[in-house]
Design a protein around this motif. Structure first.
Motif, PDB file in Angstrom:
ATOM      1  N   SER A 189      33.644 130.808  71.250  1.00 38.89           N
ATOM      2  CA  SER A 189      34.014 132.172  71.251  1.00 38.89           C
ATOM      3  C   SER A 189      34.680 132.656  70.224  1.00 38.89           C
ATOM      4  O   SER A 189      34.863 133.630  69.375  1.00 38.89           O
ATOM      5  N   LEU A 190      35.807 131.568  70.164  1.00 34.42           N
ATOM      6  CA  LEU A 190      36.802 131.695  68.623  1.00 34.42           C
ATOM      7  C   LEU A 190      36.143 131.541  67.576  1.00 34.42           C
ATOM      8  O   LEU A 190      36.385 132.279  66.377  1.00 34.42           O
ATOM      9  N   ALA A 191      34.927 130.674  67.232  1.00 34.92           N
ATOM     10  CA  ALA A 191      34.289 130.589  66.082  1.00 34.92           C
ATOM     11  C   ALA A 191      33.472 131.916  65.871  1.00 34.92           C
ATOM     12  O   ALA A 191      33.410 132.383  64.766  1.00 34.92           O
ATOM     13  N   TYR A 192      33.153 132.424  66.978  1.00 31.15           N
ATOM     14  CA  TYR A 192      32.391 133.656  66.848  1.00 31.15           C
ATOM     15  C   TYR A 192      33.382 134.673  66.268  1.00 31.15           C
ATOM     16  O   TYR A 192      32.840 135.506  65.304  1.00 31.15           O
ATOM     17  N   HIS A 193      34.449 135.003  66.752  1.00 27.48           N
ATOM     18  CA  HIS A 193      35.568 136.010  66.393  1.00 27.48           C
ATOM     19  C   HIS A 193      35.753 135.597  64.606  1.00 27.48           C
ATOM     20  O   HIS A 193      35.961 136.498  63.858  1.00 27.48           O
ATOM     21  N   ASN A 194      36.121 134.216  64.361  1.00 32.47           N
ATOM     22  CA  ASN A 194      36.448 133.887  62.977  1.00 32.47           C
ATOM     23  C   ASN A 194      35.430 134.389  62.041  1.00 32.47           C
ATOM     24  O   ASN A 194      35.551 134.778  61.013  1.00 32.47           O
ATOM     25  N   PHE A 195      34.127 133.813  62.310  1.00 32.80           N
ATOM     26  CA  PHE A 195      32.955 134.243  61.319  1.00 32.80           C
ATOM     27  C   PHE A 195      32.905 135.823  61.362  1.00 32.80           C
ATOM     28  O   PHE A 195      32.506 136.188  60.187  1.00 32.80           O
ATOM     29  N   GLN A 196      32.769 136.457  62.542  1.00 33.28           N
ATOM     30  CA  GLN A 196      32.564 137.791  62.673  1.00 33.28           C
ATOM     31  C   GLN A 196      33.545 138.745  61.525  1.00 33.28           C
ATOM     32  O   GLN A 196      33.260 139.612  60.762  1.00 33.28           O
ATOM     33  N   SER A 197      34.815 138.209  61.719  1.00 38.31           N
ATOM     34  CA  SER A 197      35.836 139.078  60.961  1.00 38.31           C
ATOM     35  C   SER A 197      35.768 138.656  59.510  1.00 38.31           C
ATOM     36  O   SER A 197      35.759 139.680  58.526  1.00 38.31           O
ATOM     37  N   SER A 198      35.412 137.386  59.199  1.00 42.87           N
ATOM     38  CA  SER A 198      35.187 136.966  57.742  1.00 42.87           C
ATOM     39  C   SER A 198      33.942 137.880  57.101  1.00 42.87           C
ATOM     40  O   SER A 198      33.908 138.380  55.963  1.00 42.87           O
ATOM     41  N   CYS A 199      32.946 137.787  58.031  1.00 48.59           N
ATOM     42  CA  CYS A 199      31.704 138.283  57.406  1.00 48.59           C
ATOM     43  C   CYS A 199      31.765 139.932  57.264  1.00 48.59           C
ATOM     44  O   CYS A 199      31.353 140.610  56.303  1.00 48.59           O
ATOM     45  N   ASN A 200      32.522 140.448  58.129  1.00 48.36           N
ATOM     46  CA  ASN A 200      32.741 141.912  58.379  1.00 48.36           C
ATOM     47  C   ASN A 200      33.430 142.421  57.140  1.00 48.36           C
ATOM     48  O   ASN A 200      33.279 143.438  56.353  1.00 48.36           O
ATOM     49  N   ASN A 201      34.745 141.632  56.898  1.00 44.42           N
ATOM     50  CA  ASN A 201      35.352 142.017  55.599  1.00 44.42           C
ATOM     51  C   ASN A 201      34.509 141.845  54.230  1.00 44.42           C
ATOM     52  O   ASN A 201      34.858 142.852  53.322  1.00 44.42           O
ATOM     53  N   LYS A 202      33.666 140.745  54.178  1.00 50.73           N
ATOM     54  CA  LYS A 202      33.026 140.662  53.064  1.00 50.73           C
ATOM     55  C   LYS A 202      31.889 141.841  52.918  1.00 50.73           C
ATOM     56  O   LYS A 202      31.751 142.340  51.722  1.00 50.73           O
ATOM     57  N   MET A 203      31.330 142.289  53.989  1.00 48.65           N
ATOM     58  CA  MET A 203      30.290 143.273  53.947  1.00 48.65           C
ATOM     59  C   MET A 203      30.716 144.594  53.699  1.00 48.65           C
ATOM     60  O   MET A 203      30.274 145.584  52.896  1.00 48.65           O
ATOM     61  N   LEU A 204      31.928 145.065  54.264  1.00 52.33           N
ATOM     62  CA  LEU A 204      32.655 146.063  53.956  1.00 52.33           C
ATOM     63  C   LEU A 204      33.087 146.124  52.596  1.00 52.33           C
ATOM     64  O   LEU A 204      33.163 147.495  52.123  1.00 52.33           O
ATOM     65  N   ASP A 205      33.591 145.180  51.975  1.00 49.08           N
ATOM     66  CA  ASP A 205      34.129 145.220  50.716  1.00 49.08           C
ATOM     67  C   ASP A 205      32.779 145.462  49.665  1.00 49.08           C
ATOM     68  O   ASP A 205      33.039 146.400  48.866  1.00 49.08           O
ATOM     69  N   SER A 206      31.764 144.909  50.079  1.00 47.11           N
ATOM     70  CA  SER A 206      30.672 145.420  49.237  1.00 47.11           C
ATOM     71  C   SER A 206      30.038 146.457  49.320  1.00 47.11           C
ATOM     72  O   SER A 206      29.248 147.141  48.589  1.00 47.11           O
ATOM     73  N   ARG A 207      30.141 147.090  50.423  1.00 43.82           N
ATOM     74  CA  ARG A 207      29.445 148.300  50.805  1.00 43.82           C
ATOM     75  C   ARG A 207      30.182 149.573  50.725  1.00 43.82           C
ATOM     76  O   ARG A 207      29.877 150.723  50.610  1.00 43.82           O
TER      77      ARG A 207
END
Length: 161
Positions: A53-71
């Motif tokens: 569950s910690l891995a879910y959060h780590n990956f989600q926050s990283s991925c979310n930041n990258k996607m928001l930056d590009s969009r």
């Protein structure tokens, strides 16, 4: 940032579902019984679920930041401009609404991408450990080490993303 309790429970529930899957494998193929190894199953499964569950959060926050930056700038500004034209006051409100909607959608997309990729990494690592690396070990050690190592590798990979 702090994680809301509802998100923590969502991640933990999904992690419990994924970490329970190997129980079927170890009870049927390796012959471990719930009566004899139930406490080991419970501790390892719950511990690995917390780590996953910690891995879910780590990956989600990283991925979310990258996607928001590009969009963030390109799509919403173009979409609002095409809908409203050059009306100044309505355009700012519409831009804020579009950006908030885009952030919510991006958050869900990154959450489910996180679930997919972390689950694949965990189960793939666990199967590799169980059937190839630790195949000559006893079943109970195989269970403990393969699940723990797969969970640790998954959280490590999620921090590097």
């Amino acid at each position: 940032p702090t994680i809301p309790m509802s998100t923590r429970m969502f991640y933990l529930g999904n992690a419990l579902l994924v970490t329970v899957v190997p129980l079927q494998l170890y009870t049927t193929l390796f012959g471990l019984s719930f009566e004899e190894f139930g406490s080991i199953f419970a501790v390892v499964t719950f511990g690995c679920a917390l780590v996953v569950s910690l891995a879910y959060h780590n990956f989600q926050s990283s991925c979310n930041n990258k996607m928001l930056d590009s969009r963030s700038t390109s799509r919403t500004r173009k979409a609002v401009k095409s809908r409203l034209g050059d009306e100044g006051s309505k355009r700012k409100d519409a831009l804020q609404e579009a950006q908030a909607a885009q952030e919510a959608i991006t958050s869900w997309e990154s959450t489910f991408l996180s679930l997919l990729l972390v689950n694949l990494a965990f189960l793939g690592g666990m199967f590799c450990m169980a059937f190839y690396i630790l195949r000559s070990c006893s079943a109970e050690y195989n269970y403990i080490v393969s699940l723990s190592a797969a969970a640790a590798a998954t959280v490590y990979l999620s921090q590097r993303s």
